[in-house]
Scaffold this motif. Sequence first.
Motif, PDB file in Angstrom:
ATOM      1  N   MET A 160       0.821  -1.096   0.000  1.00 41.86           N
ATOM      2  CA  MET A 160       0.000   0.000   0.000  1.00 41.86           C
ATOM      3  C   MET A 160       0.879   1.172   0.000  1.00 41.86           C
ATOM      4  SD  MET A 160      -2.820  -0.831  -0.047  1.00 41.86           S
ATOM      5  CE  MET A 160      -4.006  -0.152   0.281  1.00 41.86           C
ATOM      6  N   PHE A 168      -5.401   6.652   7.231  1.00 36.53           N
ATOM      7  CA  PHE A 168      -4.405   5.687   6.777  1.00 36.53           C
ATOM      8  C   PHE A 168      -4.214   4.587   7.830  1.00 36.53           C
ATOM      9  CE2 PHE A 168      -3.388   8.790   3.562  1.00 36.53           C
ATOM     10  CZ  PHE A 168      -2.739   8.093   2.560  1.00 36.53           C
ATOM     11  N   ASN A 202      -7.253   2.213   7.628  1.00 38.27           N
ATOM     12  CA  ASN A 202      -7.218   1.370   6.441  1.00 38.27           C
ATOM     13  C   ASN A 202      -6.173   0.266   6.599  1.00 38.27           C
ATOM     14  OD1 ASN A 202      -6.116   0.756   3.511  1.00 38.27           O
ATOM     15  ND2 ASN A 202      -8.151   1.631   3.218  1.00 38.27           N
ATOM     16  N   THR A 211     -11.661  -1.145   0.316  1.00 34.08           N
ATOM     17  CA  THR A 211     -10.275  -0.880   0.717  1.00 34.08           C
ATOM     18  C   THR A 211      -9.559  -0.094  -0.369  1.00 34.08           C
ATOM     19  OG1 THR A 211     -10.199  -2.948   1.983  1.00 34.08           O
ATOM     20  CG2 THR A 211      -8.107  -1.932   1.458  1.00 34.08           C
ATOM     21  N   ASP A 239      -8.343   3.815  -0.388  1.00 30.84           N
ATOM     22  CA  ASP A 239      -6.927   4.086  -0.635  1.00 30.84           C
ATOM     23  C   ASP A 239      -6.753   5.261  -1.599  1.00 30.84           C
ATOM     24  OD1 ASP A 239      -4.268   3.601  -2.220  1.00 30.84           O
ATOM     25  OD2 ASP A 239      -4.062   2.417  -0.399  1.00 30.84           O
ATOM     26  N   ASN A 286      -5.506   9.064  -0.287  1.00 33.46           N
ATOM     27  CA  ASN A 286      -4.294   9.607  -0.906  1.00 33.46           C
ATOM     28  C   ASN A 286      -4.577  10.982  -1.518  1.00 33.46           C
ATOM     29  OD1 ASN A 286      -1.702   7.944  -1.014  1.00 33.46           O
ATOM     30  ND2 ASN A 286      -3.254   6.380  -1.344  1.00 33.46           N
ATOM     31  N   HIS A 345       1.811   6.967   4.755  1.00 36.12           N
ATOM     32  CA  HIS A 345       1.936   5.540   4.466  1.00 36.12           C
ATOM     33  C   HIS A 345       2.633   4.789   5.585  1.00 36.12           C
ATOM     34  CE1 HIS A 345       0.073   5.458   0.506  1.00 36.12           C
ATOM     35  NE2 HIS A 345       0.507   6.697   0.419  1.00 36.12           N
ATOM     36  N   TRP A 392      -0.166   3.879   7.681  1.00 36.60           N
ATOM     37  CA  TRP A 392      -0.836   2.707   7.105  1.00 36.60           C
ATOM     38  C   TRP A 392      -0.114   1.426   7.532  1.00 36.60           C
ATOM     39  CZ3 TRP A 392       0.295  -1.460   4.056  1.00 36.60           C
ATOM     40  CH2 TRP A 392      -0.805  -2.171   3.536  1.00 36.60           C
ATOM     41  N   TYR A 409      -0.587  -1.349  -8.060  1.00 39.83           N
ATOM     42  CA  TYR A 409      -1.635  -1.924  -7.221  1.00 39.83           C
ATOM     43  C   TYR A 409      -2.051  -3.314  -7.697  1.00 39.83           C
ATOM     44  CZ  TYR A 409      -2.344   2.252  -4.402  1.00 39.83           C
ATOM     45  OH  TYR A 409      -2.171   3.286  -3.510  1.00 39.83           O
TER      46      TYR A 409
END
Length: 396
Positions: free
Chosen positions: A1, A28, A31, A121, A125, A129, A148, A151, A347
């Motif tokens: 991620m 973050f 998630n 999810t 994301d 962002n 991040h 995260w 991704y």
Amino acid sequence: MTGTATQAPTTARLPYMTRTRLGVSLLFLMNGFMMGSWAPMIPEFAKRFSLSESALGLVILVYGLGSLSFMPIAGSQIGRLGSRTVTLAVALIMVPTLLLITMANALWAAVIAVFLFGGLTGAMDVAMNANAVVVERSMRRAIMSSCHAFWSLGGLIGAGLGGLLITKIGIYGHAIALTIIAAALLAVAWPRVQVDRPHPEEERPKGGLPMTPLPWIIGIMALFSMIPEGAILDWGALYLRNELSASVTLSGFGFAAFSLTMAIMRFAGDLVRDRFGAVRTLQFCSAISIVGLLIAGFAPNAFVAIAGFAIAGIGISNMVPIAFSAAGNMPGMAPGIALSVVTTMGYSGILVAPSAIGFIAEHTGLAAVFIGLPLLHVVVLMLSKLARHADGASGH
């Protein structure tokens, strides 16, 4: 991620931590916590429905397809509604999804819940962002790397706590507890999330897909960087449990150790890159991740494998941010066009590729998979000179 780095002016910066930065950081964290909590649930999920590794691979593919399906929808809605509205709406719907997966008694219902969890999810994301970029602009400083890191910290808490809770209070108790924690994080973040105005015209790309090879090559770098991350998330616990005889509690610590080192290195990421430059940082990270994955693959026991995952986390931590940053600062190309290619390819590595690992593992075992994964990072190492474009973002 991972996310993109943006160039920030060096004057009139706001304090290091503001209300809106805390808000997006908590998103973050939430998630990552939800994704990390999914990792120790996977062995129980496979056992509940008597799934082989290849069948489990198909379920994980459904998760990835959900994410890749919802991501462009989220992007289009951000243009219409703003990143704050989309992020909070998606996060709210996502809160009970892991509970739905746990409560599903039929495989078809569980698969639908997994698709929904994956989709939400991925959508969250993209939206969070986008909100982080808005906060960066308002603060006049880069914050993406630390977002991040939050995260990864969430992944660490979710994975580390998950195995322990499943052992102590059972799979249903674990699902209820993580749902309450996720809801609490969202409640604290909600009033602090940066408000932004929708700009529909900015969401429409000015051109089509790039015809030059550079963004596609950097996309391969992102893809090959993220496949091992997805492998550790989706297969690490099963590898520790089935092939290295780890307990349920211990099996959750594979992804937790990986997330811990990744979080630490992401908090330090901006400083390291400013000091050594993007190319040298990427070369160092690639080499460290290769060593860590090989240690995990050749490990004689679960403790050595967990140490290997931790070392891999050090390496993988800043590989994707550098690739995304290189795309966003590519000369002669609008950042959005190059990033659309690189982020989608990247991704797909963490979301879709791990499903193929299930089919490979059925014939070779997961140890052989983790021994083979470093070859991808050898390719990244060979392409590392292209990371020089990322230094265009080092205005912070």
